[in-house]
Design a protein around this motif. Structure first.
Motif, PDB file in Angstrom:
ATOM      1  N   ALA A   1      40.612   5.953  27.644  1.00 50.03           N
ATOM      2  CA  ALA A   1      41.591   7.032  27.745  1.00 50.03           C
ATOM      3  C   ALA A   1      41.490   8.015  26.592  1.00 50.03           C
ATOM      4  O   ALA A   1      41.790   9.201  26.748  1.00 50.03           O
ATOM      5  N   LEU A   2      41.042   7.542  25.439  1.00 50.31           N
ATOM      6  CA  LEU A   2      40.971   8.418  24.274  1.00 50.31           C
ATOM      7  C   LEU A   2      39.992   9.566  24.474  1.00 50.31           C
ATOM      8  O   LEU A   2      40.112  10.601  23.821  1.00 50.31           O
ATOM      9  N   LEU A   3      39.030   9.395  25.366  1.00 47.47           N
ATOM     10  CA  LEU A   3      38.109  10.489  25.686  1.00 47.47           C
ATOM     11  C   LEU A   3      38.406  11.125  27.040  1.00 47.47           C
ATOM     12  O   LEU A   3      38.048  12.279  27.282  1.00 47.47           O
TER      13      LEU A   3
ATOM     14  N   ALA B   1      45.129  21.913  22.304  1.00 50.81           N
ATOM     15  CA  ALA B   1      44.890  21.602  20.893  1.00 50.81           C
ATOM     16  C   ALA B   1      45.118  20.113  20.623  1.00 50.81           C
ATOM     17  O   ALA B   1      44.351  19.466  19.903  1.00 50.81           O
ATOM     18  N   VAL B   2      46.191  19.568  21.226  1.00 49.17           N
ATOM     19  CA  VAL B   2      46.435  18.125  21.084  1.00 49.17           C
ATOM     20  C   VAL B   2      45.286  17.334  21.707  1.00 49.17           C
ATOM     21  O   VAL B   2      44.811  16.341  21.153  1.00 49.17           O
ATOM     22  N   GLY B   3      44.848  17.792  22.880  1.00 46.66           N
ATOM     23  CA  GLY B   3      43.721  17.123  23.536  1.00 46.66           C
ATOM     24  C   GLY B   3      42.462  17.158  22.690  1.00 46.66           C
ATOM     25  O   GLY B   3      41.699  16.184  22.646  1.00 46.66           O
ATOM     26  N   LEU B   4      42.249  18.290  22.002  1.00 45.75           N
ATOM     27  CA  LEU B   4      41.065  18.403  21.139  1.00 45.75           C
ATOM     28  C   LEU B   4      41.129  17.406  19.987  1.00 45.75           C
ATOM     29  O   LEU B   4      40.119  16.796  19.621  1.00 45.75           O
ATOM     30  N   VAL B   5      42.340  17.248  19.427  1.00 40.05           N
ATOM     31  CA  VAL B   5      42.515  16.259  18.348  1.00 40.05           C
ATOM     32  C   VAL B   5      42.235  14.854  18.871  1.00 40.05           C
ATOM     33  O   VAL B   5      41.539  14.050  18.220  1.00 40.05           O
ATOM     34  N   LEU B   6      42.769  14.533  20.045  1.00 35.98           N
ATOM     35  CA  LEU B   6      42.539  13.204  20.630  1.00 35.98           C
ATOM     36  C   LEU B   6      41.055  12.981  20.932  1.00 35.98           C
ATOM     37  O   LEU B   6      40.520  11.896  20.720  1.00 35.98           O
ATOM     38  N   PHE B   7      40.414  14.058  21.426  1.00 35.70           N
ATOM     39  CA  PHE B   7      38.989  13.937  21.750  1.00 35.70           C
ATOM     40  C   PHE B   7      38.169  13.694  20.485  1.00 35.70           C
ATOM     41  O   PHE B   7      37.243  12.874  20.482  1.00 35.70           O
ATOM     42  N   GLY B   8      38.525  14.380  19.412  1.00 36.48           N
ATOM     43  CA  GLY B   8      37.837  14.149  18.140  1.00 36.48           C
ATOM     44  C   GLY B   8      38.044  12.729  17.634  1.00 36.48           C
ATOM     45  O   GLY B   8      37.115  12.083  17.135  1.00 36.48           O
TER      46      GLY B   8
END
Length: 437
Positions: A145-147, A187-194
């Motif tokens: 889920a993190l990706l 932006a939140v998704g980008l942080v999670l993806f990182g």
């Protein structure tokens, strides 16, 4: 105690804290596979196992429980294999072996059922199934889920937020009801993806460490099993040594010794005949010469059976190549050796004779015409894989030669694994812990 020792073909995950995009994506896919396949598999196995054990009271479970527990062990061993292959987490395989004199029929089924239920590892497997459908499922799914979850944030920012314009749609802690909030979700998704790119391999390893904590024996029990294993291998080593000494004595008595006695008798006769019957004496001398040559050949063969000269002089690789060349096969075996040094002499000798025994089994029973032998060393383990294109169906136990091979390797804490489906091919893998000089 054996353990699953498989090197990761995809490479090591590397130290924590590094950016590992390829490993992270692979870990996410693997986590999703574990969650999707593991949840129903663990639930079904748990229910079937519990029902089978309960039915022992009715008598039916005595017949079904051994088969069900064997399937459970295979399922747990598969997870051990994935732990070693995917995250380099080693989980011991502590199942107690069955006695070699286990009976067949109904009586044998009852004995097998009793032994498996008395094995603490059986109850650890059941406990693991319960946790695997809860904590194990969550850790595996969170790895994926993190990706995967960040993709939703990106899609919302692209324009999906318009679908939910009448009702606020929450993405994590962001209520998405406009383009600006959709960009905030992205932006939140980008942080999670990182975070996923950085920590997904560690999360997958956490899943397998949870598995290891449940499947591995307690430290005290592991020590007790280790002592039991050492005692067993010591007895095997003593028995093998005594059997080897008896074989040497028998070969000397029946072979070289008998020929040398005959040579002495012929020479005594020659001494008596040399003046009055030179022709007969000459014939006996020729016979004595041939007997001495045969005795020398037998002594050389005996020495080769104790410790082959080519093994002492040129090492394991060349000794196995010479062994392979002597096999009665239509096609020459392919031998691939990658050893940057030489193991200690006892390990090298044990490995050589283990290969010899395995090749003898192939020639006698497999009906193969092709053999591949691969010898390598990595991670402190000498690894030998012998593959043939024979009929397959080889199993450890049931009085097969592979049982003796397993005992030989066990003296050195070695591991034997056999993959031999009906119809072949058969792959026998041996691993021995050692360092190279």
């Amino acid at each position: 105690m054996n353990s699953v020792t498989v090197s990761d073909p995809g490479g090591k995950a590397g130290p924590a804290g590094r950016w590992r995009p390829r490993e992270a994506l692979l870990a996410a896919v693997r986590g999703l596979a574990l969650a999707v396949v593991g949840l129903p598999g663990s639930i079904i196995l748990f229910v079937v196992t519990v029902v089978s054990i309960v039915l022992i009271v009715a008598g039916v479970g005595v017949l079904t429980t051994p088969a069900v527990l064997t399937a459970l062990r295979a399922y747990a061993n598969q997870r051990r294999l994935l732990a070693a292959t995917w995250s380099d987490v080693r989980i011991p395989v502590p199942y107690r072996p069955f006695p070699p004199d286990l009976r067949t029929g109904i009586t044998g089924q009852v004995e097998r059922c009793t032994l498996m239920l008395k094995d603490p590892a059986t109850w650890r497997d059941l406990r693991w199934l319960v946790v695997d459908v809860t904590g194990g499922f969550v850790t595996a799914l969170f790895t994926a889920a993190l990706l995967i979850y960040p993709v939703e944030g990106f899609v919302l920012a692209v324009g999906l937020w318009r679908v939910f314009v009448d009702d606020a749609y929450w993405y994590t802690f962001v209520p998405v009801d406009s383009q600006s909030t959709a960009l905030a979700a992205a932006a939140v998704g980008l942080v999670l993806f990182g975070a996923g790119l950085r920590y997904c391999p560690d999360l997958l390893r956490l899943h397998f460490r949870l598995t290891a904590a449940l499947l591995a024996p307690a430290p005290g029990q592991a020590l007790a099993e280790r002592i039991e294993r050492l005692t067993e291998t010591r007895h095997d080593a003593v028995d093998n040594s005594a059997a080897e000494l008896r074989r040497i004595e028998r070969d000397l008595h029946d072979g070289a010794q008998a020929r040398l006695v005959a040579v002495g008798m012929d020479l005594g006769t020659v001494e008596a005949l040399i003046e009055r019957d030179p022709a007969k004496a000459k014939e006996l001398i020729s016979k004595a010469r041939q007997s001495s040559a045969d005795a020398l050949t037998e002594l050389r063969d005996l020495v080769r059976g104790i410790h082959p000269p080519v093994l002492a002089e040129r090492g394991l690789g060349d000794a196995v190549r010479e062994l392979a060349l002597r096999l009665p096969l239509p096609l020459e075996p392919e031998v691939d050796v990658e050893l940057p040094g030489r193991p200690d002499a006892p390990v090298e000798s044990a490995a050589y004779f283990a290969v010899s025994e395995a090749l003898t089994n192939v020639v006698k029973h497999a009906g193969a015409d092709r053999i591949w032998i691969d010898i390598s060393h990595s991670g402190g383990m000498l690894r030998i894989a012998i593959t043939d294109n024979g009929r397959g169906g080889a199993e450890i136990g049931r009085g097969s030669g592979l049982s003796g091979l397993e005992r030989r390797l066990g003296t050195f804490d070695g591991i034997l694994a056999v993959s031999s489906p009906a119809g072949g091919p058969t792959m026998v893998t041996m691993e021995l812990p050692c360092v190279l000089s």
